[in-house]
Motif scaffolding. Sequence first.
Motif, PDB file in Angstrom:
ATOM      1  N   GLY A  47       0.820  -1.204   0.000  1.00 15.34           N
ATOM      2  CA  GLY A  47       0.000   0.000   0.000  1.00 15.34           C
ATOM      3  C   GLY A  47       0.854   1.253   0.000  1.00 15.34           C
ATOM      4  N   TYR A 338      -1.848   2.802   3.777  1.00  9.50           N
ATOM      5  CA  TYR A 338      -3.178   3.122   3.270  1.00  9.50           C
ATOM      6  C   TYR A 338      -3.391   2.500   1.897  1.00  9.50           C
ATOM      7  N   ASP A 339      -4.662   2.457   1.489  1.00  5.46           N
ATOM      8  CA  ASP A 339      -5.002   1.877   0.189  1.00  5.46           C
ATOM      9  C   ASP A 339      -4.762   2.845  -0.960  1.00  5.46           C
ATOM     10  N   ALA A 351      -8.957   5.731   7.333  1.00  2.00           N
ATOM     11  CA  ALA A 351      -9.106   4.275   7.175  1.00  2.00           C
ATOM     12  C   ALA A 351      -7.751   3.614   6.945  1.00  2.00           C
ATOM     13  N   ARG A 353      -4.988   0.963   6.467  1.00  2.00           N
ATOM     14  CA  ARG A 353      -5.016  -0.456   6.090  1.00  2.00           C
ATOM     15  C   ARG A 353      -4.215  -1.296   7.067  1.00  2.00           C
ATOM     16  N   ARG A 354      -3.055  -0.791   7.438  1.00  2.00           N
ATOM     17  CA  ARG A 354      -2.198  -1.454   8.422  1.00  2.00           C
ATOM     18  C   ARG A 354      -1.493  -0.396   9.262  1.00  2.00           C
TER      19      ARG A 354
END
Length: 363
Positions: A47, A338-339, A351, A353-354
């Motif tokens: 990401g 992040y995405d 948001a 992702r990790r």
Amino acid sequence: MSDQPVLHVKGRVLVGPQDVRDELWVVGGRVSYDRPTGARDVRTVQGWALPGLVDAHCHVGLDAHGPVDAETAEKQALTDREAGTLLMRDAGSPSDTRWIDDRADLPKIIRAGRHIARTRRYIRNYAWEIEPDDLVAYVAQEARRGDGWVKLVGDWIDREVGDLSPCWPREAVEAAIAEAHRLGARVTAHCFAENSLRDLVESGIDCVEHATGLTEDLIPLFAERGVAIVPTLVNIATFPQLAAGGESKFPNWSAHMRRLHERRYDTVRSAYDAGIPVFVGTDAGGSLPHGLVAAEVAELVTAGIPPIEALAATSWSARAWLGRPGLEEGAPADLVVYDADPRAEVGVLAAPRRVVLNGAVVE
């Protein structure tokens, strides 16, 4: 090294706003851009990677009523971690949270000790409440207890005046800031109104929290002295509610708070345009919940700060200002994945992702 678990971060690693790399490795909890040889137990995360986010004004160990127990403080820190906030400047708390430093699974904290306020001129159970003659001694005490910062309450409502007014005479502030600097600490101050700012800045203060009282005549002074601001816009959003609650007893104060709220975005944008350093802070832990860092970045963008600069204010620039590393070689591996590219859309900050803290992926 070859026997240690290794994390491989692939995709786009945002070492800086324009320094973008294809991958990094985490070995022994630290960042490396050299592929380790013979590595075992390799885990891959993909990401857009950013240094762990910074909340430069929050309060761990504090709620609306005062200090909280360790279990509650832990939940506050975990909430921030889940939001991607891995470095916090705790801008005043009556709780001793140094035990958090021994927890590799909790965000890193830079403490400013306990607030120092004028007697009966701040929120009950939050601050040391003292008179000006004791200010230097208490600043020295908190400078020794903190992690390089001291927090003053620069102004608050004066019930006899019926409005916000400065808490300290200039000579007391000058001596206190000089003492903090002598001890190697920087000084910041809570300030809502206009009339405490000049004395604080000319006395050598390093930062002002909220800074809603910045006016056209004060902005050049801040810029010239390099005084940073942490606007805490998610907190300033509560001003109308506060004003409504005090309307009957303190109408002048209520009207003043509404004016400060109405011009909040113009104030922040004017400060940024003048070259004043602006950093992200949420004021979480008082009346606000933790985990609001993405909302504060969005507020800075709404105020007119370019998205890349609002992102820097919670990542690269904020870490440099606080003297903490980002994603350079050998740094502790604190990062968020992040995405999508957060430089293009800061909304993705809400948001993660990790989250990777001290080299470990937070599950």
